[in-house]
Design a protein around this motif. Sequence first.
Motif, PDB file in Angstrom:
ATOM      1  N   ALA A   1      13.946  27.567 -14.274  1.00 14.86           N
ATOM      2  CA  ALA A   1      14.196  27.411 -12.836  1.00 14.86           C
ATOM      3  C   ALA A   1      13.026  27.928 -12.016  1.00 14.86           C
ATOM      4  O   ALA A   1      12.604  27.295 -11.036  1.00 14.86           O
ATOM      5  CB  ALA A   1      15.482  28.151 -12.452  1.00 14.86           C
ATOM      6  N   GLU A   2      12.472  29.075 -12.418  1.00 17.27           N
ATOM      7  CA  GLU A   2      11.346  29.645 -11.688  1.00 17.27           C
ATOM      8  C   GLU A   2      10.106  28.765 -11.812  1.00 17.27           C
ATOM      9  O   GLU A   2       9.366  28.568 -10.840  1.00 17.27           O
ATOM     10  CB  GLU A   2      11.063  31.052 -12.218  1.00 17.27           C
ATOM     11  CG  GLU A   2      12.134  32.071 -11.827  1.00 17.27           C
ATOM     12  CD  GLU A   2      11.878  33.437 -12.429  1.00 17.27           C
ATOM     13  OE1 GLU A   2      10.955  33.557 -13.278  1.00 17.27           O
ATOM     14  OE2 GLU A   2      12.604  34.388 -12.066  1.00 17.27           O
ATOM     15  N   LEU A   3       9.883  28.226 -13.005  1.00 13.46           N
ATOM     16  CA  LEU A   3       8.719  27.366 -13.219  1.00 13.46           C
ATOM     17  C   LEU A   3       8.822  26.063 -12.427  1.00 13.46           C
ATOM     18  O   LEU A   3       7.831  25.533 -11.917  1.00 13.46           O
ATOM     19  CB  LEU A   3       8.570  27.054 -14.713  1.00 13.46           C
ATOM     20  CG  LEU A   3       8.123  28.221 -15.608  1.00 13.46           C
ATOM     21  CD1 LEU A   3       8.256  27.843 -17.079  1.00 13.46           C
ATOM     22  CD2 LEU A   3       6.684  28.617 -15.289  1.00 13.46           C
ATOM     23  N   ALA A   4      10.053  25.555 -12.313  1.00 14.14           N
ATOM     24  CA  ALA A   4      10.259  24.279 -11.625  1.00 14.14           C
ATOM     25  C   ALA A   4      10.465  24.452 -10.127  1.00 14.14           C
ATOM     26  O   ALA A   4      10.422  23.469  -9.362  1.00 14.14           O
ATOM     27  CB  ALA A   4      11.452  23.548 -12.229  1.00 14.14           C
ATOM     28  N   GLY A   5      10.729  25.676  -9.695  1.00 11.74           N
ATOM     29  CA  GLY A   5      10.968  25.920  -8.276  1.00 11.74           C
ATOM     30  C   GLY A   5      12.322  25.406  -7.813  1.00 11.74           C
ATOM     31  O   GLY A   5      12.471  24.960  -6.668  1.00 11.74           O
ATOM     32  N   VAL A   6      13.331  25.480  -8.719  1.00  8.65           N
ATOM     33  CA  VAL A   6      14.687  25.035  -8.371  1.00  8.65           C
ATOM     34  C   VAL A   6      15.669  26.139  -8.755  1.00  8.65           C
ATOM     35  O   VAL A   6      15.284  27.168  -9.300  1.00  8.65           O
ATOM     36  CB  VAL A   6      15.045  23.721  -9.099  1.00  8.65           C
ATOM     37  CG1 VAL A   6      14.103  22.596  -8.701  1.00  8.65           C
ATOM     38  CG2 VAL A   6      15.023  23.913 -10.616  1.00  8.65           C
ATOM     39  N   SER A   7      16.942  25.911  -8.497  1.00  8.60           N
ATOM     40  CA  SER A   7      17.956  26.908  -8.831  1.00  8.60           C
ATOM     41  C   SER A   7      18.343  26.817 -10.301  1.00  8.60           C
ATOM     42  O   SER A   7      18.113  25.796 -10.965  1.00  8.60           O
ATOM     43  CB  SER A   7      19.202  26.704  -7.974  1.00  8.60           C
ATOM     44  OG  SER A   7      19.866  25.509  -8.353  1.00  8.60           O
ATOM     45  N   LYS A   8      18.960  27.896 -10.806  1.00  8.41           N
ATOM     46  CA  LYS A   8      19.434  27.894 -12.188  1.00  8.41           C
ATOM     47  C   LYS A   8      20.529  26.840 -12.382  1.00  8.41           C
ATOM     48  O   LYS A   8      20.621  26.215 -13.441  1.00  8.41           O
ATOM     49  CB  LYS A   8      19.972  29.282 -12.562  1.00  8.41           C
ATOM     50  CG  LYS A   8      18.890  30.346 -12.688  1.00  8.41           C
ATOM     51  CD  LYS A   8      19.429  31.628 -13.274  1.00  8.41           C
ATOM     52  CE  LYS A   8      20.389  32.319 -12.298  1.00  8.41           C
ATOM     53  NZ  LYS A   8      20.851  33.625 -12.843  1.00  8.41           N
ATOM     54  N   GLY A   9      21.345  26.646 -11.347  1.00  7.98           N
ATOM     55  CA  GLY A   9      22.405  25.638 -11.428  1.00  7.98           C
ATOM     56  C   GLY A   9      21.840  24.237 -11.601  1.00  7.98           C
ATOM     57  O   GLY A   9      22.382  23.419 -12.355  1.00  7.98           O
ATOM     58  N   THR A  10      20.730  23.957 -10.906  1.00 10.38           N
ATOM     59  CA  THR A  10      20.076  22.646 -11.042  1.00 10.38           C
ATOM     60  C   THR A  10      19.582  22.436 -12.468  1.00 10.38           C
ATOM     61  O   THR A  10      19.761  21.362 -13.062  1.00 10.38           O
ATOM     62  CB  THR A  10      18.905  22.528 -10.058  1.00 10.38           C
ATOM     63  OG1 THR A  10      19.399  22.628  -8.719  1.00 10.38           O
ATOM     64  CG2 THR A  10      18.175  21.209 -10.233  1.00 10.38           C
ATOM     65  N   VAL A  11      18.948  23.462 -13.030  1.00 13.28           N
ATOM     66  CA  VAL A  11      18.457  23.368 -14.406  1.00 13.28           C
ATOM     67  C   VAL A  11      19.615  23.141 -15.373  1.00 13.28           C
ATOM     68  O   VAL A  11      19.540  22.305 -16.285  1.00 13.28           O
ATOM     69  CB  VAL A  11      17.685  24.642 -14.805  1.00 13.28           C
ATOM     70  CG1 VAL A  11      17.277  24.595 -16.277  1.00 13.28           C
ATOM     71  CG2 VAL A  11      16.455  24.830 -13.925  1.00 13.28           C
TER      72      VAL A  11
END
Length: 345
Positions: free
Chosen positions: A11-21
Amino acid sequence: MTKKHTIKDIAELAGVSKGTVDRVIHKRGKVSTKALEKVNAVLNEIDYKPNLLARSLKNTKEYHVCVILPDYKEDSFWLPCFEGIQEAINEFSAFGIFIEPFFFNTNSVQTFIDINKKVLELSPNAVLLTPLFYKETITIVNNYAASNIIVSKFNNQLETENTKNFVGQDLFKSGRIAASLMKIIVPKNSNIAIIHIDEDFKNAIHMQEKEKGFRDYFFDLANSNYQITTYSSKNADIENKLTYILNTSKNLAGIFVTTSKTYKVAEFTKGKDIKIIGYDLLDENIKYLKNNHINFLIHQNPKKQVFLGLTYLVEYLLFNKEIPAKSLLPIDIVNAENLETYLEN
């Protein structure tokens, strides 16, 4: 070793939330095209392979495991233990296992009592405990048992009921091995000091067992007359204690330190012909081992102790796999010649 990326990492690498991942990996729920592209790009870059077993357990019960240990910021011996906890978190979080560390001060019994009281109020499924203080541990373990909380121990070989497992070394044999090494490097029938540093000896089983083993080895020697004297000291007063020992113990040939504070003795006796045996691969100890001011260190592998203890608890909670009552690790002897092999690992 390839890094095992968690959902948080991705999530941090992609710049999105954990829920999205989570939705992308498990192909459920709605995700924007832009977010999908970001997550997939990261997954491709890190060559992510989903754990199929973790997937199958995704909707099962979640478990809370607490680890109670001394604060590594106050005593660097415990830093590898903390690293072992982090490794276990990365390994088992996908299985619904929440591992949480709690720290106490080795010089304060009250902090040990207080932190265990706090953990008891959290009602975790299991606790991995460093039973540093004997008397208090008995009561604490019984309190956990009364609340149906599973308890395992590591590092300190404390015999007590209501615990599932102990992971560590045979401390009595550890003391005997230290004695056998000392016999090799000091003159026959010489004077030897045992030094306990910074803990209450009467309430510290790990120190007692090491000393018993050490003395037992020399007691078994036929036709020997080694003079062995025991001393205890607080870390802050170690220089005064060592000054006293050197002034009163004639022909002192060897010192056995029962804790990881071996470097304190090596620092003070530098330049004197006194052989030193102690414990643990702390940076300070390694420095004096390389210079042969410490002759041998016994490596207790604290990181493996914690990781193995947590693995047993996780496998018990997830699969009801039986936990062995005792898991004894090898007693590794380290000197200047084989040190690098341990540092590489």
